[in-house]
Design a protein around this motif. Structure first.
Motif, short mmCIF file in Angstrom:
data_model
loop_
_atom_site.label_atom_id
_atom_site.label_comp_id
_atom_site.label_asym_id
_atom_site.label_seq_id
_atom_site.Cartn_x
_atom_site.Cartn_y
_atom_site.Cartn_z
N UNK A 70 0.89 -1.08 -0.05
CA UNK A 70 -0.15 -0.03 -0.13
C UNK A 70 1.00 1.36 0.01
N UNK A 71 1.21 1.47 -1.28
CA UNK A 71 2.57 2.47 -1.45
C UNK A 71 1.90 3.90 -2.29
N UNK A 72 2.51 4.98 -1.80
CA UNK A 72 2.22 6.19 -2.61
C UNK A 72 3.36 6.13 -3.53
N UNK A 73 3.24 5.73 -4.93
CA UNK A 73 4.08 5.53 -5.74
C UNK A 73 4.38 6.77 -6.21
N UNK A 74 3.64 7.78 -6.31
CA UNK A 74 3.95 9.28 -6.80
C UNK A 74 5.26 9.56 -5.71
N UNK A 75 5.06 9.49 -4.73
CA UNK A 75 6.30 9.88 -3.64
C UNK A 75 7.60 9.04 -3.89
N UNK A 76 7.39 7.82 -4.20
CA UNK A 76 8.61 7.22 -4.68
C UNK A 76 9.20 7.49 -5.75
N UNK A 77 8.56 8.26 -6.72
CA UNK A 77 8.94 8.71 -8.11
C UNK A 77 9.00 7.43 -9.00
N UNK B 288 8.32 0.01 -10.36
CA UNK B 288 7.97 -0.81 -8.95
C UNK B 288 8.11 -2.33 -9.16
N UNK B 289 7.44 -2.67 -10.27
CA UNK B 289 7.56 -4.18 -10.45
C UNK B 289 9.04 -4.72 -10.50
N UNK B 290 9.80 -4.18 -10.84
CA UNK B 290 11.39 -4.50 -11.13
C UNK B 290 11.80 -4.49 -9.76
N UNK B 291 11.62 -3.41 -8.84
CA UNK B 291 12.02 -3.56 -7.38
C UNK B 291 11.58 -4.65 -6.61
N UNK B 292 10.26 -4.90 -6.92
CA UNK B 292 9.66 -5.73 -6.02
C UNK B 292 10.55 -7.28 -6.54
N UNK B 293 10.68 -7.44 -7.64
CA UNK B 293 11.45 -8.73 -8.16
C UNK B 293 12.88 -8.78 -7.58
N UNK B 294 13.52 -7.57 -7.67
CA UNK B 294 14.94 -7.56 -6.99
C UNK B 294 14.95 -7.95 -5.53
N UNK B 295 13.71 -7.54 -4.82
CA UNK B 295 13.70 -7.92 -3.45
C UNK B 295 13.60 -9.54 -3.35
N UNK B 296 12.88 -10.00 -4.13
CA UNK B 296 12.65 -11.51 -4.31
C UNK B 296 13.79 -12.15 -4.56
N UNK C 237 15.12 -2.06 -0.94
CA UNK C 237 14.70 -1.86 -2.34
C UNK C 237 13.78 -0.69 -2.76
N UNK C 238 13.03 -0.40 -2.02
CA UNK C 238 11.99 0.76 -1.93
C UNK C 238 12.57 2.15 -1.42
N UNK C 239 13.59 1.97 -1.11
CA UNK C 239 14.40 3.11 -0.55
C UNK C 239 13.84 3.75 0.73
N UNK C 240 13.28 3.14 1.77
CA UNK C 240 13.22 3.64 2.88
C UNK C 240 14.15 3.87 4.08
N UNK D 179 -1.46 5.42 -6.13
CA UNK D 179 -0.98 4.54 -5.05
C UNK D 179 -1.28 3.07 -5.41
N UNK D 180 -0.39 2.17 -4.77
CA UNK D 180 -0.69 0.82 -5.28
C UNK D 180 -1.23 0.10 -4.25
N UNK D 181 -1.85 -1.17 -4.50
CA UNK D 181 -2.30 -2.13 -3.65
C UNK D 181 -2.29 -3.36 -4.42
N UNK D 182 -2.54 -4.65 -3.59
CA UNK D 182 -2.25 -5.86 -4.07
C UNK D 182 -0.80 -5.93 -3.99
#
Length: 215
Positions: A87-94, A100-108, A201-204, A146-149
Motif C-alpha cells: 500500500x504504497x504512494x508510488x508518486x512519492x517514490x517517483x 515498481x515491479x522491477x524493485x519488487x522482483x529485485x527484493x525476491x 529496495x524501495x528506499x525507506x 497509490x498501489x495495492x495488491x
C-alpha cells in the motif's frame, strides 16, 4: 529517501475482508498517510485478475473463485504462501509501474539468493522463476497514484491446487516453492527477511510494526 515503511503481520485470514480493507485504505488515504505493507497467509482461494479468462479455471472444485481488481490472470493463495500487499504512494517514490515491479522482483531475487536459490525474471511474465517453475507471483493495481495488491511467495504449501488452473494464464506452468530447494526453513524468518528487502529496495530509512486493526 522516504522515512518509514509500516508493516502489519495479519497471520492467516480469509481473502475477501483483506481485499476490501486494501480498497478502503487506498480510497481514503490522504497525501500524508504512511505507506504500509500487509503480510498475510490466506485460506485457500483462487483470485481472477482483470485480464483473467474463464478458460484458465480448469477445475476449481470447492475452492472459492473471486474476481478482483488487480492486474493479471488467475492465481492461487493458500496456507504456507507469504502474501505481501504493498500500500504504497508510488508518486512519492517517483516510480513508474514497471520500475515498481522491477524493485519488487529485485527484493525476491536477493531474498532467495540468501537461501542459495538462483532465480530469474521474465520480461513478458512478471514474477520470479527457478528455471521454468514459478516461485513467486506479482499482481498490482494503481489507483490515485497509490498501489495495492502485491506479491505472493510460495514457501511451504500444498501446490496441488495450482493444477486446477492455468497459473497466471499459462497452460502447464510449473510451480515450485522454497521448501523444495532448502532443507530447513522457517516462515517467520522468510517474512522478516522480505521486510528488510522491501525497505532496502524501495528506499525507506526504517521499518516499524503496526499493531492496530485493518478495519
Amino acid at each position: 529517501m522516504l522515512q518509514v515503511l509500516g508493516f502489519r503481520e495479519l497471520g492467516q485470514m480469509i481473502y475477501t475482508p483483506v481485499w476490501h480493507a486494501m480498497q478502503r485504505f487506498t480510497n481514503e488515504r490522504g497525501t500524508s498517510a504512511q505507506d504500509e505493507v500487509w503480510l498475510v497467509e490466506h485460506q485457500p482461494v483462487f483470485t481472477q485478475g482483470q485480464s483473467g479468462k474463464a478458460e484458465h479455471l480448469l477445475l476449481p472444485g470447492n475452492i472459492p473463485v473471486i474476481q478482483v481488481d488487480r492486474g493479471g490472470q488467475v492465481t492461487y493463495h493458500g496456507p504456507g504462501q507469504l502474501v505481501a500487499y504493498l500500500l504504497i504512494d508510488v508518486r512519492k517514490l517517483g516510480l513508474g509501474v514497471r520500475d515498481l515491479v522491477s524493485r519488487i522482483e529485485a527484493c525476491l531475487i536477493e531474498l532467495l539468493a540468501n537461501y542459495g536459490v538462483s532465480v530469474v525474471t521474465k520480461p513478458d511474465a512478471p514474477g520470479v522463476y527457478v528455471d521454468d517453475a514459478k516461485i513467486a507471483s506479482l499482481g498490482l493495481r494503481i489507483r490515485h497514484g497509490c498501489s495495492f495488491h502485491g506479491l505472493a511467495l510460495n514457501i511451504d504449501m500444498d501446490l496441488r491446487p495450482f493444477l486446477r488452473i492455468n497459473p497466471c494464464g499459462y497452460a502447464g506452468l510449473a510451480m515450485t516453492q522454497l521448501r523444495d530447494h532448502v532443507t530447513s526453513i522457517k516462515f517467520a524468518e522468510v517474512s522478516a527477511r522480505l521486510r528488510a528487502q522491501l525497505v532496502k529496495h524501495l528506499n525507506y530509512a526504517e521499518q516499524i510494526t503496526l499493531t492496530d486493526g485493518i478495519d
